[in-house]
Design a protein around this motif. Sequence first.
Motif, PDB file in Angstrom:
ATOM      1  N   VAL A  54     -57.149  30.076  17.399  1.00 31.47           N
ATOM      2  CA  VAL A  54     -57.161  29.746  15.966  1.00 31.47           C
ATOM      3  C   VAL A  54     -58.346  28.830  15.681  1.00 31.47           C
ATOM      4  O   VAL A  54     -58.813  28.105  16.559  1.00 31.47           O
ATOM      5  CB  VAL A  54     -55.850  29.072  15.499  1.00 31.47           C
ATOM      6  N   THR A  55     -58.810  28.863  14.460  1.00 32.85           N
ATOM      7  CA  THR A  55     -59.964  28.060  14.059  1.00 32.85           C
ATOM      8  C   THR A  55     -59.529  26.661  13.641  1.00 32.85           C
ATOM      9  O   THR A  55     -58.584  26.505  12.874  1.00 32.85           O
ATOM     10  CB  THR A  55     -60.689  28.736  12.880  1.00 32.85           C
ATOM     11  N   LEU A  56     -60.202  25.663  14.170  1.00 34.45           N
ATOM     12  CA  LEU A  56     -60.002  24.274  13.737  1.00 34.45           C
ATOM     13  C   LEU A  56     -60.887  24.044  12.523  1.00 34.45           C
ATOM     14  O   LEU A  56     -62.076  24.387  12.532  1.00 34.45           O
ATOM     15  CB  LEU A  56     -60.402  23.307  14.848  1.00 34.45           C
ATOM     16  N   ARG A  57     -60.314  23.455  11.470  1.00 29.27           N
ATOM     17  CA  ARG A  57     -61.032  23.243  10.212  1.00 29.27           C
ATOM     18  C   ARG A  57     -61.184  21.763   9.896  1.00 29.27           C
ATOM     19  O   ARG A  57     -60.397  20.940  10.352  1.00 29.27           O
ATOM     20  CB  ARG A  57     -60.274  23.914   9.058  1.00 29.27           C
ATOM     21  N   SER A  58     -62.181  21.415   9.094  1.00 22.91           N
ATOM     22  CA  SER A  58     -62.425  20.026   8.715  1.00 22.91           C
ATOM     23  C   SER A  58     -61.387  19.527   7.706  1.00 22.91           C
ATOM     24  O   SER A  58     -61.110  18.339   7.628  1.00 22.91           O
ATOM     25  CB  SER A  58     -63.828  19.866   8.134  1.00 22.91           C
ATOM     26  N   LYS A  59     -60.808  20.435   6.923  1.00 17.73           N
ATOM     27  CA  LYS A  59     -59.775  20.108   5.934  1.00 17.73           C
ATOM     28  C   LYS A  59     -58.657  21.141   6.052  1.00 17.73           C
ATOM     29  O   LYS A  59     -58.831  22.189   6.662  1.00 17.73           O
ATOM     30  CB  LYS A  59     -60.351  20.140   4.520  1.00 17.73           C
ATOM     31  N   ALA A  60     -57.534  20.846   5.435  1.00 18.96           N
ATOM     32  CA  ALA A  60     -56.377  21.754   5.481  1.00 18.96           C
ATOM     33  C   ALA A  60     -56.564  22.895   4.484  1.00 18.96           C
ATOM     34  O   ALA A  60     -55.828  23.035   3.510  1.00 18.96           O
ATOM     35  CB  ALA A  60     -55.096  20.984   5.202  1.00 18.96           C
ATOM     36  N   SER A  61     -57.573  23.717   4.731  1.00 15.55           N
ATOM     37  CA  SER A  61     -57.886  24.849   3.860  1.00 15.55           C
ATOM     38  C   SER A  61     -58.641  25.902   4.665  1.00 15.55           C
ATOM     39  O   SER A  61     -59.519  25.560   5.467  1.00 15.55           O
ATOM     40  CB  SER A  61     -58.749  24.388   2.685  1.00 15.55           C
ATOM     41  N   SER A  62     -58.317  27.157   4.435  1.00 21.61           N
ATOM     42  CA  SER A  62     -59.017  28.223   5.154  1.00 21.61           C
ATOM     43  C   SER A  62     -60.461  28.371   4.693  1.00 21.61           C
ATOM     44  O   SER A  62     -61.260  29.026   5.351  1.00 21.61           O
ATOM     45  CB  SER A  62     -58.280  29.553   4.975  1.00 21.61           C
ATOM     46  N   LYS A  63     -60.823  27.742   3.576  1.00 27.79           N
ATOM     47  CA  LYS A  63     -62.192  27.807   3.065  1.00 27.79           C
ATOM     48  C   LYS A  63     -63.051  26.636   3.533  1.00 27.79           C
ATOM     49  O   LYS A  63     -64.238  26.581   3.249  1.00 27.79           O
ATOM     50  CB  LYS A  63     -62.171  27.860   1.539  1.00 27.79           C
ATOM     51  N   SER A  64     -62.452  25.686   4.252  1.00 31.54           N
ATOM     52  CA  SER A  64     -63.221  24.528   4.717  1.00 31.54           C
ATOM     53  C   SER A  64     -64.060  24.883   5.946  1.00 31.54           C
ATOM     54  O   SER A  64     -63.881  25.937   6.557  1.00 31.54           O
ATOM     55  CB  SER A  64     -62.291  23.354   5.030  1.00 31.54           C
ATOM     56  N   THR A  65     -64.935  23.989   6.330  1.00 35.43           N
ATOM     57  CA  THR A  65     -65.852  24.198   7.446  1.00 35.43           C
ATOM     58  C   THR A  65     -65.111  24.283   8.778  1.00 35.43           C
ATOM     59  O   THR A  65     -64.236  23.467   9.058  1.00 35.43           O
ATOM     60  CB  THR A  65     -66.854  23.023   7.524  1.00 35.43           C
ATOM     61  N   ALA A  66     -65.467  25.264   9.590  1.00 33.56           N
ATOM     62  CA  ALA A  66     -64.905  25.396  10.934  1.00 33.56           C
ATOM     63  C   ALA A  66     -65.549  24.357  11.849  1.00 33.56           C
ATOM     64  O   ALA A  66     -66.770  24.201  11.850  1.00 33.56           O
ATOM     65  CB  ALA A  66     -65.140  26.791  11.480  1.00 33.56           C
ATOM     66  N   VAL A  67     -64.731  23.621  12.608  1.00 31.30           N
ATOM     67  CA  VAL A  67     -65.262  22.600  13.513  1.00 31.30           C
ATOM     68  C   VAL A  67     -65.021  22.940  14.979  1.00 31.30           C
ATOM     69  O   VAL A  67     -65.530  22.259  15.864  1.00 31.30           O
ATOM     70  CB  VAL A  67     -64.675  21.204  13.205  1.00 31.30           C
TER      71      VAL A  67
END
Length: 115
Positions: A54-67
């Motif tokens: 799964v992708t880790l994101r910068s914010k709790a949103s699927s549109k946020s930057t992947a980290v």
Amino acid sequence: MRITRVVAATAACAALTLPAVTATAANAAVPSGIPASASCRKAEPYKVHGTSAVTLRSKASSKSTAVGVLYRSHKFTVHKKAKSGSWAYITDKKSGVTGWVSGTYVYRTVYMCLD
């Protein structure tokens, strides 16, 4: 020709339904060797389910930057969950990356009594 399609469709539906019915019965069983009182308080660690990563994101949103990426085999710590419970803020212990992951793929099994 039409009968062949109906038979093929029925067989495909049966093949898709049978594993779901079997899996539900298997998941509902209390593991052997655990007394009923202990199974009421048992919660397994969080795991990645339904996918290999799964992708880790910068914010709790699927549109946020992947980290980063959290793989199924990696252990991780859940720090907090979003109010809706649909996102979890985690740290991947193997890579050290911290970010938000979808609660659709990251959850834990919790046993409870039905008494």
